[in-house]
Design a protein around this motif. Structure first.
Motif, PDB file in Angstrom:
ATOM      1  N   ALA A 122      -6.764  26.210   6.729  1.00 33.40           N
ATOM      2  CA  ALA A 122      -7.179  24.027   6.715  1.00 33.40           C
ATOM      3  C   ALA A 122      -5.365  23.190   7.118  1.00 33.40           C
ATOM      4  CB  ALA A 122      -7.392  24.193   5.762  1.00 33.40           C
ATOM      5  N   LEU A 123      -5.718  22.431   7.516  1.00 33.04           N
ATOM      6  CA  LEU A 123      -4.498  21.394   7.869  1.00 33.04           C
ATOM      7  C   LEU A 123      -3.901  20.274   6.419  1.00 33.04           C
ATOM      8  CD1 LEU A 123      -4.538  20.748  11.943  1.00 33.04           C
ATOM      9  CD2 LEU A 123      -2.846  22.807  10.404  1.00 33.04           C
ATOM     10  N   ILE A 124      -2.558  20.190   6.824  1.00 32.82           N
ATOM     11  CA  ILE A 124      -2.340  19.145   5.633  1.00 32.82           C
ATOM     12  C   ILE A 124      -1.642  17.984   6.825  1.00 32.82           C
ATOM     13  CG2 ILE A 124      -2.097  20.302   3.695  1.00 32.82           C
ATOM     14  CD1 ILE A 124       0.998  20.533   3.516  1.00 32.82           C
ATOM     15  N   LEU A 125      -1.140  16.947   6.197  1.00 32.80           N
ATOM     16  CA  LEU A 125      -0.585  15.338   7.061  1.00 32.80           C
ATOM     17  C   LEU A 125      -0.060  16.381   7.171  1.00 32.80           C
ATOM     18  CD1 LEU A 125      -1.230  12.732   8.218  1.00 32.80           C
ATOM     19  CD2 LEU A 125      -0.252  11.368   6.324  1.00 32.80           C
ATOM     20  N   ARG A 126       1.161  16.288   6.825  1.00 35.07           N
ATOM     21  CA  ARG A 126       2.564  16.677   7.301  1.00 35.07           C
ATOM     22  C   ARG A 126       2.568  17.464   8.902  1.00 35.07           C
ATOM     23  NH1 ARG A 126       4.508  19.437   2.776  1.00 35.07           N
ATOM     24  NH2 ARG A 126       5.842  18.130   1.689  1.00 35.07           N
ATOM     25  N   ASP A 127       1.603  18.879   8.905  1.00 34.29           N
ATOM     26  CA  ASP A 127       1.283  19.447  10.138  1.00 34.29           C
ATOM     27  C   ASP A 127       0.843  18.812  11.052  1.00 34.29           C
ATOM     28  OD1 ASP A 127       1.293  22.205   8.954  1.00 34.29           O
ATOM     29  OD2 ASP A 127      -0.861  21.929   8.297  1.00 34.29           O
ATOM     30  N   VAL A 128       0.889  18.207  11.088  1.00 34.58           N
ATOM     31  CA  VAL A 128       0.782  16.508  12.398  1.00 34.58           C
ATOM     32  C   VAL A 128       1.561  15.590  12.658  1.00 34.58           C
ATOM     33  CG1 VAL A 128      -1.611  17.418  13.007  1.00 34.58           C
ATOM     34  CG2 VAL A 128      -1.792  15.560  11.315  1.00 34.58           C
ATOM     35  N   LEU A 129       2.028  15.134  11.747  1.00 29.22           N
ATOM     36  CA  LEU A 129       2.966  13.653  10.967  1.00 29.22           C
ATOM     37  C   LEU A 129       4.125  13.791  12.139  1.00 29.22           C
ATOM     38  CD1 LEU A 129       2.396  11.038   9.429  1.00 29.22           C
ATOM     39  CD2 LEU A 129       4.134  12.354   7.696  1.00 29.22           C
ATOM     40  N   GLU A 130       4.409  12.771  13.178  1.00 21.98           N
ATOM     41  CA  GLU A 130       5.215  12.572  13.402  1.00 21.98           C
ATOM     42  C   GLU A 130       6.644  11.695  12.717  1.00 21.98           C
ATOM     43  OE1 GLU A 130       7.603  12.679  16.543  1.00 21.98           O
ATOM     44  OE2 GLU A 130       5.689  13.370  16.660  1.00 21.98           O
ATOM     45  N   ARG A 131       7.310  12.144  12.261  1.00 21.88           N
ATOM     46  CA  ARG A 131       8.274  11.411  11.691  1.00 21.88           C
ATOM     47  C   ARG A 131       9.287  10.349  11.719  1.00 21.88           C
ATOM     48  NH1 ARG A 131       7.428  16.713  10.220  1.00 21.88           N
ATOM     49  NH2 ARG A 131       6.851  16.789   7.643  1.00 21.88           N
ATOM     50  N   ARG A 132       9.525  10.734  13.010  1.00 17.61           N
ATOM     51  CA  ARG A 132       9.786  10.255  14.195  1.00 17.61           C
ATOM     52  C   ARG A 132      10.266   8.909  14.323  1.00 17.61           C
ATOM     53  NH1 ARG A 132      10.436   9.000  19.560  1.00 17.61           N
ATOM     54  NH2 ARG A 132       8.974  10.055  20.127  1.00 17.61           N
ATOM     55  N   LEU A 133       8.781   8.194  14.115  1.00 13.28           N
ATOM     56  CA  LEU A 133       8.075   6.750  14.417  1.00 13.28           C
ATOM     57  C   LEU A 133       7.650   6.066  13.259  1.00 13.28           C
ATOM     58  CD1 LEU A 133       5.980   7.590  17.771  1.00 13.28           C
ATOM     59  CD2 LEU A 133       8.272   6.718  17.639  1.00 13.28           C
ATOM     60  N   ALA A 139       0.759  -0.755  -0.076  1.00 13.03           N
ATOM     61  CA  ALA A 139       0.164  -0.151  -0.034  1.00 13.03           C
ATOM     62  C   ALA A 139       0.451   1.419   0.478  1.00 13.03           C
ATOM     63  CB  ALA A 139      -0.702   0.252   1.416  1.00 13.03           C
ATOM     64  N   ALA A 140       0.129   2.618  -0.734  1.00 13.68           N
ATOM     65  CA  ALA A 140       1.314   3.441  -0.694  1.00 13.68           C
ATOM     66  C   ALA A 140       1.061   4.510  -0.074  1.00 13.68           C
ATOM     67  CB  ALA A 140       0.608   4.506  -2.101  1.00 13.68           C
ATOM     68  N   VAL A 141       1.586   5.443   0.624  1.00 10.07           N
ATOM     69  CA  VAL A 141       1.035   6.081   1.876  1.00 10.07           C
ATOM     70  C   VAL A 141       1.013   7.168   1.322  1.00 10.07           C
ATOM     71  CG1 VAL A 141       3.037   7.788   3.650  1.00 10.07           C
ATOM     72  CG2 VAL A 141       3.891   5.123   3.166  1.00 10.07           C
ATOM     73  N   VAL A 142       0.099   7.557   2.065  1.00  8.36           N
ATOM     74  CA  VAL A 142      -0.568   9.248   1.730  1.00  8.36           C
ATOM     75  C   VAL A 142       1.069  10.473   1.770  1.00  8.36           C
ATOM     76  CG1 VAL A 142      -2.200  11.136   2.219  1.00  8.36           C
ATOM     77  CG2 VAL A 142      -2.884   8.507   3.087  1.00  8.36           C
ATOM     78  N   PRO A 143       0.394  10.899   0.673  1.00 10.98           N
ATOM     79  CA  PRO A 143       1.353  11.668   0.838  1.00 10.98           C
ATOM     80  C   PRO A 143       1.239  13.570   1.885  1.00 10.98           C
ATOM     81  CG  PRO A 143       0.438  11.653  -1.472  1.00 10.98           C
ATOM     82  CD  PRO A 143      -0.208  10.459  -0.787  1.00 10.98           C
ATOM     83  N   ALA A 144       2.450  13.725   2.284  1.00 14.11           N
ATOM     84  CA  ALA A 144       2.300  14.571   2.931  1.00 14.11           C
ATOM     85  C   ALA A 144       1.382  15.928   3.219  1.00 14.11           C
ATOM     86  CB  ALA A 144       3.810  14.307   4.018  1.00 14.11           C
ATOM     87  N   ASP A 145       1.355  16.089   2.177  1.00 10.75           N
ATOM     88  CA  ASP A 145       0.486  17.765   1.547  1.00 10.75           C
ATOM     89  C   ASP A 145      -1.162  17.344   1.548  1.00 10.75           C
ATOM     90  OD1 ASP A 145       0.592  16.318  -0.910  1.00 10.75           O
ATOM     91  OD2 ASP A 145       1.889  18.221  -1.997  1.00 10.75           O
ATOM     92  N   THR A 146      -1.503  15.899   2.051  1.00  6.62           N
ATOM     93  CA  THR A 146      -2.357  15.823   1.801  1.00  6.62           C
ATOM     94  C   THR A 146      -3.215  16.345   2.929  1.00  6.62           C
ATOM     95  OG1 THR A 146      -2.294  13.556   0.685  1.00  6.62           O
ATOM     96  CG2 THR A 146      -4.455  13.613   1.769  1.00  6.62           C
TER      97      THR A 146
END
Length: 243
Positions: free
Chosen positions: A231-242, A25-32
């Motif tokens: 309005a927020l995009i996914l990147r605004d809340v994504l936790e990259r460390r995990l 499965a693809a990873v949802v783009p961070a700018d979605t």
């Protein structure tokens, strides 16, 4: 859920397994736009906090989509451990007797992995592509991410990366934006909910805590939109460390 404990490459995902479906499965783009992203709020009750020796006893999960918690998707999956529950029963109330007839983690894990696949189309992902991965949503997500990765390695010999959103980390960002000190207990799930005017639920029930996390996330993102002024995009809340 992506790299081994030694930091090397994971073994090949066994074909024809639920983990293989997730890996494809693809990873949802961070700018979605965040409203177009499906998240799976997950909470685990465990015998402790070390996935190397502790075990999962129950899984609670519910889908968040389009600014709503979809309670019709809520699932509570008890898990029979290989060992004994021990003193952890004092915290969550799950006893050896209560879990004696529950399915094992090997039986439960495929349902959890299937729930981590998107159901609705996502901008930027081709329509004929496999459904993308839902974002794992949890409060102090390191627990859920590491235990699920450990379970995948136990059952399938490997794990795959997952996008993660952590409501504890969002709480820290909001408190810093409001110039609050991060005192002990201020980012606990119940304390975070109180600050957003959300009702108090009984703690340490996997499904209740998953729903509580999902509701908190919606309140947090509304507050974060006010801070950001957009309005927020996914990147605004994504936790990259995990990942």
């Amino acid at each position: 859920m992506g790299t081994s404990a030694a930091g090397g490459r994971e073994p090949v995902v066994p074909p024809g397994t639920p983990l293989a479906d997730l890996a494809a499965a693809a990873v949802v783009p961070a700018d979605t736009p965040l409203e177009r992203v499906e998240l799976l709020a997950i909470d685990l009750e465990t015998t402790g906090l070390d996935p190397r020796k502790d075990e999962v006893l129950s899984v609670g999960m519910v889908v968040v989509r389009g600014g709503q918690v979809h309670l019709g998707t809520a699932r509570h999956l008890p898990v029979r451990p290989r060992g004994q529950v021990g003193d952890s029963a004092v915290v969550h109330g799950l006893t050896d007797d209560a879990l004696a007839q529950a399915p094992t983690m090997e039986q439960v894990l495929p349902e959890v992995l299937a729930a981590l696949l998107h159901e609705t189309p996502v901008p930027g992902v081709p329509q004929d592509a496999p459904p993308p991965r839902r974002v794992l949503l949890a409060h102090f997500a390191e627990v859920e991410a590491t235990f699920l990765a450990a379970a995948c390695r136990q059952v399938y010999g490997t794990a795959v990366g997952m996008p993660v959103v952590d409501t504890l980390q969002i709480a820290r960002r909001l408190l810093r934006a409001q110039h609050h000190e991060l005192q002990a207990g201020t980012v606990r799930l119940d304390a975070c909910r109180r600050r957003h005017g959300l009702p108090r639920y009984r703690a340490h029930s996997a499904l209740t805590d998953a729903v509580a996390c999902a509701e908190l996330f919606l309140a947090q993102t509304a507050a974060l939109e006010q801070v950001r002024g957009r309005a927020l995009i996914l990147r605004d809340v994504l936790e990259r460390r995990l990942r």
